[in-house]
Design an enzyme around this catalytic site. Structure first.
Site, PDB file in Angstrom:
ATOM      1  N   ASP A 199       0.870  -1.171   0.000  1.00  0.00           N
ATOM      2  CA  ASP A 199       0.000   0.000   0.000  1.00  0.00           C
ATOM      3  C   ASP A 199       0.910   1.224   0.000  1.00  0.00           C
ATOM      4  OD1 ASP A 199      -1.969  -1.869   0.202  1.00  0.00           O
ATOM      5  OD2 ASP A 199      -2.568  -1.365   2.248  1.00  0.00           O
ATOM      6  N   HIS A 213      -7.703   7.726   1.323  1.00  0.00           N
ATOM      7  CA  HIS A 213      -7.358   6.806   2.412  1.00  0.00           C
ATOM      8  C   HIS A 213      -8.173   7.100   3.678  1.00  0.00           C
ATOM      9  CE1 HIS A 213      -4.973   4.185   5.076  1.00  0.00           C
ATOM     10  NE2 HIS A 213      -4.622   3.585   3.948  1.00  0.00           N
ATOM     11  N   HIS A 239      -6.194   1.928  -4.097  1.00  0.00           N
ATOM     12  CA  HIS A 239      -6.285   1.979  -2.626  1.00  0.00           C
ATOM     13  C   HIS A 239      -7.062   3.212  -2.172  1.00  0.00           C
ATOM     14  CE1 HIS A 239      -5.400   0.655   1.330  1.00  0.00           C
ATOM     15  NE2 HIS A 239      -4.409   1.470   1.597  1.00  0.00           N
ATOM     16  N   HIS A 271       4.008  -1.879   3.193  1.00  0.00           N
ATOM     17  CA  HIS A 271       3.746  -0.491   2.839  1.00  0.00           C
ATOM     18  C   HIS A 271       4.952   0.137   2.152  1.00  0.00           C
ATOM     19  CE1 HIS A 271       0.498  -1.297   5.650  1.00  0.00           C
ATOM     20  NE2 HIS A 271      -0.122  -0.281   5.112  1.00  0.00           N
TER      21      HIS A 271
END
Length: 352
Positions: free
Chosen positions: A171, A226, A222, A319
């Protein structure tokens, strides 16, 4: 015989006897030498007679064999780092200790038991079952998957088919330098991954997308902001998906985030699922959370977390802004190779 001659013989006899006695004493070894010689000749008897206690002989010292896979935490007192969804009661149950024991060793009270801070490291009581032996729930695998075909509905995919492959997913969007190093390191090892990008992040740092594409990796969605999408309307959810897709195409023409979408924090409800399906996305969760996002986590903890959860078809989430993941990545790749796993993009892992 003359009395003087008898006296001479008497004195001579005494001198000879004295000389013989002295010679006989000097030929006997000293007591200390006797003990040494006896010990050399009959060691068993000497050891048995010794009054000094001796240790019971043991087998030759060898390394204790470990189970495979060898997911071992850092040496020292047994500890556990709190994960999302943990409760102290569940930790105590897994560790085979009482809640009161767990609280006591951490200087906590019953009132503290409901305060769970992700990333906090707990000490485990002496004799507790170590975390590497705790059971790991296995998510249900996706039975079928057809790439680039819009799904009739959007099931949440947490595990791929049962074959010796895993998907490394990242991510990302807010740290172009760490993301670039991850993308290049993977490509240098002949490994390709899937990067879930955040729209407003790549708007600020378009090199994130360029580096992903340049190194042959896969892009996925994604969201734009967020934020928790379960609190959004259907049209807001749709905008989060489509705006991210649009910014990716503007940075790298021909690139797309379809067909994979990961909701921020993994939060999904019926609205998110329905809109994702309408826009041609499969929702992808994860099998293994590397926890690289926790404050203070070390690279060895990231590697250990990934190694412990390995299983065929695993989807691993890391990440692209995590220094811990960047540092742990070479060892993670070595672990995968050692266990015979091939790391592939999601589209390869989830092929029919």
């Amino acid at each position: 015989m003359d009395r003087r001659l008898w006296g001479f013989f008497a004195i001579l006899t005494l001198l000879v006897l004295s000389a013989c006695r002295t010679t006989g004493e000097s030929s006997a070894p000293p007591a200390a030498t006797q003990a040494t010689e006896t010990s050399s000749a009959r060691p068993t008897t000497t050891l048995a007679a010794s009054s000094a206690p001796t240790a019971t002989p043991t087998a030759s010292p060898t390394a204790t064999p470990t189970a495979t896979p060898t997911a071992t935490p850092t040496p020292g007192p047994a500890t556990y780092r709190l994960r999302p969804g943990d409760t102290l009661g569940a930790i105590a149950l897994n560790a085979g200790v009482s809640l009161d024991e767990l609280l006591a060793v951490n200087n906590l009270s019953r009132e503290d038991a409901n305060i769970i801070k992700k990333g906090t490291v707990l000490l485990l009581p002496e004799g507790a079952i170590p975390p590497e032996q705790w059971p790991i729930p296995t998510p249900a695998p996706l039975p079928t998957f057809v790439a680039n075909v819009p799904p009739a509905e959007a099931p949440i995919i947490s595990l791929g088919p049962e074959r010796k492959q895993v998907a490394l997913t990242f991510d990302t969007g807010y740290d172009p330098e760490i993301n670039r190093q991850i993308a290049e390191m993977l490509a240098a090892r002949g490994v390709h991954a899937t990067f879930f990008v955040v729209g407003n992040g790549v708007e600020q740092y378009p090199d994130v997308v360029r580096d992903i594409v340049a190194n042959g990796h896969e892009i996925a969605n994604h969201s734009w902001s967020h934020k928790d999408m379960t609190k959004m309307s259907a049209e807001q959810v749709r905008a989060e998906l489509l705006d991210t897709e649009a910014i990716v195409q503007s940075i790298a023409p021909g690139a797309t985030t379809r067909p994979f979408f990961r909701a921020p924090f993994g939060y999904v409800n019926e609205t998110v699922q329905r809109v994702a399906a309408e826009e041609g996305f499969y929702i992808v969760d994860w099998t293994i959370d590397s926890l690289d996002w926790l404050d203070g986590i070390r690279p060895d903890e990231v590697r250990w977390t990934v190694e412990r959860g390995l299983r065929p078809g695993a989807i691993i989430v890391q990440h692209g802004s995590s220094e811990a993941s960047l540092a742990a990545l070479p060892e993670i790749l070595d672990v995968l190779a050692a266990y015979g796993y091939e790391a592939v993009p999601l589209s390869e892992l989830l092929r029919p």
